[in-house]
Write a protein that holds these residues in place. Structure first.
Motif, mmCIF file in Angstrom:
data_model
loop_
_atom_site.group_PDB
_atom_site.id
_atom_site.type_symbol
_atom_site.label_atom_id
_atom_site.label_comp_id
_atom_site.label_asym_id
_atom_site.label_seq_id
_atom_site.Cartn_x
_atom_site.Cartn_y
_atom_site.Cartn_z
ATOM 1 N N GLN A 34 13.190 -0.936 -0.715
ATOM 2 C CA GLN A 34 12.458 -2.022 -0.072
ATOM 3 C C GLN A 34 12.930 -3.348 -0.656
ATOM 4 O O GLN A 34 12.915 -3.523 -1.867
ATOM 5 C CB GLN A 34 10.955 -1.912 -0.316
ATOM 6 C CG GLN A 34 10.276 -0.799 0.418
ATOM 7 C CD GLN A 34 8.771 -0.913 0.271
ATOM 8 O OE1 GLN A 34 8.244 -1.152 -0.801
ATOM 9 N NE2 GLN A 34 8.080 -0.765 1.380
ATOM 10 N N ARG A 53 11.612 -6.821 0.083
ATOM 11 C CA ARG A 53 10.479 -7.410 0.790
ATOM 12 C C ARG A 53 10.699 -8.875 1.159
ATOM 13 O O ARG A 53 10.114 -9.776 0.567
ATOM 14 C CB ARG A 53 9.229 -7.254 -0.070
ATOM 15 C CG ARG A 53 8.884 -5.812 -0.322
ATOM 16 C CD ARG A 53 7.769 -5.693 -1.326
ATOM 17 N NE ARG A 53 7.213 -4.345 -1.325
ATOM 18 C CZ ARG A 53 6.104 -4.021 -1.934
ATOM 19 N NH1 ARG A 53 5.414 -4.919 -2.611
ATOM 20 N NH2 ARG A 53 5.674 -2.771 -1.894
ATOM 21 N N TRP A 80 7.786 -10.721 5.923
ATOM 22 C CA TRP A 80 6.956 -10.257 4.809
ATOM 23 C C TRP A 80 6.167 -11.480 4.380
ATOM 24 O O TRP A 80 6.631 -12.292 3.591
ATOM 25 C CB TRP A 80 7.792 -9.695 3.662
ATOM 26 C CG TRP A 80 6.912 -9.076 2.619
ATOM 27 C CD1 TRP A 80 6.158 -9.729 1.682
ATOM 28 C CD2 TRP A 80 6.646 -7.690 2.436
ATOM 29 N NE1 TRP A 80 5.452 -8.839 0.932
ATOM 30 C CE2 TRP A 80 5.729 -7.571 1.376
ATOM 31 C CE3 TRP A 80 7.090 -6.540 3.065
ATOM 32 C CZ2 TRP A 80 5.256 -6.338 0.921
ATOM 33 C CZ3 TRP A 80 6.619 -5.323 2.613
ATOM 34 C CH2 TRP A 80 5.721 -5.228 1.561
ATOM 35 N N GLU A 128 3.366 -12.549 2.428
ATOM 36 C CA GLU A 128 2.549 -12.038 1.325
ATOM 37 C C GLU A 128 1.066 -12.272 1.572
ATOM 38 O O GLU A 128 0.649 -13.384 1.890
ATOM 39 C CB GLU A 128 2.994 -12.707 0.012
ATOM 40 C CG GLU A 128 2.427 -12.081 -1.223
ATOM 41 C CD GLU A 128 2.958 -10.674 -1.496
ATOM 42 O OE1 GLU A 128 2.211 -9.909 -2.120
ATOM 43 O OE2 GLU A 128 4.094 -10.335 -1.101
ATOM 44 N N TRP A 133 -4.625 -5.883 0.754
ATOM 45 C CA TRP A 133 -3.198 -6.187 0.712
ATOM 46 C C TRP A 133 -2.515 -5.422 -0.412
ATOM 47 O O TRP A 133 -1.417 -4.879 -0.228
ATOM 48 C CB TRP A 133 -2.945 -7.680 0.553
ATOM 49 C CG TRP A 133 -1.481 -7.961 0.491
ATOM 50 C CD1 TRP A 133 -0.724 -8.195 -0.622
ATOM 51 C CD2 TRP A 133 -0.562 -7.963 1.587
ATOM 52 N NE1 TRP A 133 0.603 -8.360 -0.282
ATOM 53 C CE2 TRP A 133 0.718 -8.223 1.068
ATOM 54 C CE3 TRP A 133 -0.703 -7.780 2.966
ATOM 55 C CZ2 TRP A 133 1.851 -8.308 1.868
ATOM 56 C CZ3 TRP A 133 0.435 -7.864 3.754
ATOM 57 C CH2 TRP A 133 1.683 -8.128 3.212
ATOM 58 N N ASP A 134 -3.137 -5.366 -1.585
ATOM 59 C CA ASP A 134 -2.538 -4.673 -2.711
ATOM 60 C C ASP A 134 -2.271 -3.209 -2.364
ATOM 61 O O ASP A 134 -1.183 -2.686 -2.620
ATOM 62 C CB ASP A 134 -3.435 -4.782 -3.947
ATOM 63 C CG ASP A 134 -2.804 -4.098 -5.145
ATOM 64 O OD1 ASP A 134 -1.656 -4.432 -5.502
ATOM 65 O OD2 ASP A 134 -3.454 -3.200 -5.716
ATOM 66 N N ALA A 159 0.470 -2.991 0.568
ATOM 67 C CA ALA A 159 1.844 -3.327 0.188
ATOM 68 C C ALA A 159 2.388 -2.496 -0.976
ATOM 69 O O ALA A 159 3.585 -2.207 -1.010
ATOM 70 C CB ALA A 159 1.927 -4.813 -0.173
ATOM 71 N N ASN A 160 1.519 -2.110 -1.903
ATOM 72 C CA ASN A 160 2.004 -1.517 -3.149
ATOM 73 C C ASN A 160 1.691 -0.039 -3.326
ATOM 74 O O ASN A 160 2.161 0.569 -4.291
ATOM 75 C CB ASN A 160 1.454 -2.299 -4.342
ATOM 76 C CG ASN A 160 1.918 -3.735 -4.297
ATOM 77 O OD1 ASN A 160 3.086 -4.021 -4.063
ATOM 78 N ND2 ASN A 160 0.994 -4.658 -4.490
ATOM 79 N N ARG A 161 0.915 0.533 -2.410
ATOM 80 C CA ARG A 161 0.561 1.951 -2.536
ATOM 81 C C ARG A 161 0.835 2.696 -1.229
ATOM 82 O O ARG A 161 0.123 3.612 -0.850
ATOM 83 C CB ARG A 161 -0.912 2.077 -2.953
ATOM 84 C CG ARG A 161 -1.162 1.492 -4.346
ATOM 85 C CD ARG A 161 -2.619 1.420 -4.715
ATOM 86 N NE ARG A 161 -3.275 2.729 -4.673
ATOM 87 C CZ ARG A 161 -4.591 2.888 -4.833
ATOM 88 N NH1 ARG A 161 -5.367 1.850 -5.058
ATOM 89 N NH2 ARG A 161 -5.116 4.091 -4.769
ATOM 90 N N GLN A 162 1.906 2.318 -0.554
ATOM 91 C CA GLN A 162 2.226 2.879 0.763
ATOM 92 C C GLN A 162 2.367 4.398 0.739
ATOM 93 O O GLN A 162 1.992 5.072 1.695
ATOM 94 C CB GLN A 162 3.506 2.254 1.322
ATOM 95 C CG GLN A 162 3.348 0.804 1.659
ATOM 96 C CD GLN A 162 4.668 0.153 2.036
ATOM 97 O OE1 GLN A 162 5.729 0.748 1.924
ATOM 98 N NE2 GLN A 162 4.601 -1.086 2.469
ATOM 99 N N GLU A 163 2.897 4.928 -0.343
ATOM 100 C CA GLU A 163 3.107 6.376 -0.404
ATOM 101 C C GLU A 163 1.791 7.147 -0.366
ATOM 102 O O GLU A 163 1.778 8.330 -0.075
ATOM 103 C CB GLU A 163 3.938 6.738 -1.629
ATOM 104 C CG GLU A 163 5.373 6.231 -1.492
ATOM 105 C CD GLU A 163 6.236 6.432 -2.715
ATOM 106 O OE1 GLU A 163 5.697 6.389 -3.842
ATOM 107 O OE2 GLU A 163 7.452 6.634 -2.538
#
Length: 146
Positions: A42, A44, A71, A73, A19-20, A23-27
Motif C-alpha cells: 500500500q 497511500r 487517499w 486522510e 477512520w483508524d 485505514a489501519n486494520r483492513q485485514e
C-alpha cells in the motif's frame, strides 16, 4: 451516479476511531468472513500502489492489483483496478470508494463501487454486492463499536 452500487451504515463511534480501523486494520474487516484479505503493498497517496490478495477458506487466492485515486486522510479512500501499480491498463471492473463523515454522536460510513458499464454493475450485483459489502460494513462497525 450511473452504474453505482453502494451501502451505508451508521457506526456508533467517533470518526477518528472509525477512520483508524478503516485505514489501519483492513485485514480484520475488509472481506466477509471466513474470507480474508492480505495487504501486499500500500502506497497511500493518489497514484500509489493498492495491492492485496483475497484469501478464501478453501485456499483460494485472488490477487487484486490497482492504484489509489484518492487517499483523503480521515475522510475517504478511492481505488481502482483499471490501472496497475506500474500504470499499465488492466481489465477495469470498478472504482471503489470508502467514505466516512460525522453524524450526530457517531459516523456515517458509505462504501460503493462505480462501474464503466451497466453490465459490469449487474455482474457485481449478481456476485452478491449488497450482502458482501453489508457484511463487511457490519464487521467494520463491530470493531469500531466493540
Amino acid at each position: 451516479m450511473a452504474h453505482e452500487l453502494s451501502i451505508t451504515r451508521y457506526i456508533a463511534a467517533p470518526p477518528a476511531e472509525v477512520w483508524d480501523v478503516l485505514a489501519n486494520r483492513q485485514e480484520e474487516w475488509w472481506c466477509p468472513a471466513p474470507w480474508k484479505v492480505r495487504l501486499d503493498e500500500q502506497d497511500r497517496r493518489p497514484g500509489g500502489v493498492a495491492r492485496s490478495t483475497i484469501l478464501g477458506p478453501d485456499g483460494e487466492e485472488m490477487p487484486q492489483d490497482g492504484i489509489y485515486l484518492a487517499w483523503d486522510e480521515g475522510r475517504r479512500i478511492v481505488a481502482t483496478d483499471a490501472v496497475t501499480a506500474d500504470f499499465q491498463p488492466s481489465g477495469p471492473f470498478m472504482i471503489g470508494f470508502w467514505e466516512i463523515a460525522p453524524e450526530g454522536e457517531g459516523t456515517r460510513y458509505t462504501a460503493g463501487a462505480r462501474h464503466w458499464t451497466a453490465e459490469a454493475m449487474e455482474q457485481h450485483q449478481a456476485m452478491g454486492f449488497e450482502q458482501g459489502w453489508s457484511t463487511v460494513a457490519d464487521q467494520l462497525a463491530a470493531l469500531c463499536e466493540g
